[in-house]
Design a protein around this motif. Structure first.
Motif: not given
Ligand code: AMP
Ligand code: MG
Length: 355
Positions: A226-235, A237-248, A341-346
């Motif tokens: 699953w892809s879970v967005g991490v919110q950018d605190p400085s945006d 409008y709640g833009a996504t800062l990164d995405v992490v990929f997880v199950t369970e 597990i972070a999108q920004s890191q590949g």
């Protein structure tokens, strides 16, 4: 040959687990009115199973949000609000989850050296009242004064709370003590709901309860995570800062952008440093990934209440816990496991498990 056999087997398991493939689709629902937040549930199941499971989720949310409500009492149960009113006078019989969450927090407080203190209620309520007053009428709202905060802080010792697990009773040895479960209640409820769903006809799900997200088994659309967005605190409008990929796994964020008021450029948010009795200033947000949503919720608040370097050292002592910090200057720091597990890191959601 082996590969083909494995593929056939996987397909059969998929069909057996979800009736006919055609029946098993992605469904989503948004639920309002519990925990003062918006809840979304996504799951792969037949329409009938999804409706059934969503109904159970709604019931559990309603139940837990009543049990952990610090501001309102309900007929037929001694919830947190009742306990705060009566706990200083006598042992109060409470619903089992309320006694359980307090006990778990007392145990964690011994193991995790951090600022999460559910007995900080008398201080937190002063800040809550201020935020409420500010929202209604900014002109008339005044910040809690130092002396009042100091006096309230004298009644915040968690060891003054006595829980009798067998009898499911709780008593406050300090009559002025108040509990506030805001740091852990959503995580506790999310964990119980996740445990229920993992055993249900819809083990493939994503539940989002405010800043608390729990992912069940992998989505049934070929993605391994699953892809879970991490919110950018400085945006704003709640833009996504990164995405992490997880199950369970649970992905829980504490941030200064979730509940706050801005006065003359100062952000008075909802996570209070027990040392200063004012909103903590170490970081803008912390995201924790671990299996248990309750632990993730407890830890996200604890890590928010210390410098990232200290948090990194703490997380290193904990097994299977990953964290991401957004610092005051908006730089991002991650544990090595979070980087994996972070999108920004590949990382991406299409990696097949085991490949
Ligand atoms: P979270 O968003 O999980 O970090 O939780 C924030 C909530 O926890 C606040 O809205 C308060 O109800 C409560 N809280 C704030 N500061 C503390 C603290 N130092 N210890 C325990 N709970 C806190
Ligand atoms: Mg928390």
């Amino acid at each position: 040959m082996r590969k083909r056999l494995a593929l056939c087997l996987a397909l059969c398991m998929l069909l057996a687990g979800c009736g006919f493939q055609t029946e098993c689709q992605k469904h989503s629902i948004t639920l309002f009115g519990t925990f003062d937040t918006v809840v979304t549930l996504t799951g792969y199941a037949s329409e009938k199973s999804f409706q059934q499971e969503a109904g159970k989720v709604r019931e559990m949310l309603e139940y837990y949000s009543m049990v952990f409500d610090a501001y309102q009492e309900y007929d037929g149960m001694n919830n947190l609000c009742t306990l705060n009113r009566l706990g200083g006078q006598a042992a109060v019989t409470v619903p089992e989850p309320l006694a359980d969450v307090i006990l778990q927090c007392q145990r964690l407080a011994q193991d995790v050296d951090g600022g999460t203190n559910i007995a900080l209620g008398s201080v937190l309520f002063l800040w809550h009242d201020f935020r409420e007053a500010y929202a209604k009428n900014p002109e008339n709202a005044s910040l809690p004064d130092e002396r009042t905060l100091q006096l309230a802080a004298e009644h915040t010792c968690l060891t003054d709370v006595t829980v009798d697990e067998a009898a499911s009773t709780v008593r406050y040895e300090d009559a002025a003590l108040k509990l506030d479960l805001g740091a852990v209640a959503k995580g506790y409820a999310a964990q119980k709901i996740a445990e229920m769903l993992l055993k249900s006809d819809m083990p493939s799900f994503l539940l989002s309860l405010g800043g608390n997200v729990v992912a069940g088994e992998a989505p049934l659309d070929g993605r391994a995570f699953w892809s879970v967005g991490v919110q950018d605190p400085s945006d704003q409008y709640g833009a996504t800062l990164d995405v992490v990929f997880v199950t369970e796994r649970s992905v829980v964020t504490s941030g200064d952008y979730q509940r706050y008021c801005l006065i003359d450029g100062t952000r008075y948010h909802h996570i209070i440093d027990p040392e200063t009795l004012y909103p903590a200033q170490y970081v803008r947000a912390v995201t924790v990934v671990c299996q248990d949503a309750f632990l993730a919720d407890y830890l996200s608040t604890a890590l928010f209440l210390m410098p990232p370097e200290q948090g990194m050292t703490l997380v290193e002592t904990l097994e299977n816990v990953e964290a991401l910090w957004v610092t005051q200057d908006n730089t991002v720091q991650m544990t090595p496991g979070m980087k994996e597990i972070a999108q920004s890191q590949g990382a991406n959601a299409h990696r097949l498990a085991g490949e």
